[in-house]
Enzyme design. Sequence first.
Site: not given
Ligand code: DQA
Length: 151
Positions: A11-12, A19, A75, A78, A101, A103, A108
Amino acid sequence: MSQPILILNGPNLNRLGTRQPEIYGSTSLKDVEEMCAKRAAARGHTISFHQSNREYEIIDWIHDGIDNAAGIIINPAAFTHTSVAILDALNMFNKPIIELHISNPHKREAFRHVSFITYAATGMICGLGVNGYPLAVDAMADMLAAGSDNS
Ligand code: DQA
């Protein structure tokens, strides 16, 4: 024809590029797909690249991959920190799995330090930005060349 490397995004990540660019950078997911396709082609592989905001779609792609993919790069975004269902699906996939990931979740918030997905992953790449994707494709190609399973 060999099976493609399945690359799944949660997601996202469809908003990648706009983003939170200070965390995830300014490269779009479309560009990431191209980077992966190029690297895979250079290593003699093809990719099947997907993104969804819906947990069940990711699970369905994993199920399909059991018979139709050489390995999975995922990936889960969340869902990493919440989804026993994605873990259970990955546990049925007995070929290499790379958790990825953009990040570094360990730098974090504490809730990002827990990954359900790690229990199924052969290995993990994080914190290298979108460059982690082609690196994961290379690592997957190496594992496939070595005939590695997910033991
Ligand atoms: C993520 C890290 C996750 O904690 C976060 O919710 C994401 C992206 C990353 O690619 O760094 O949506 O997977």
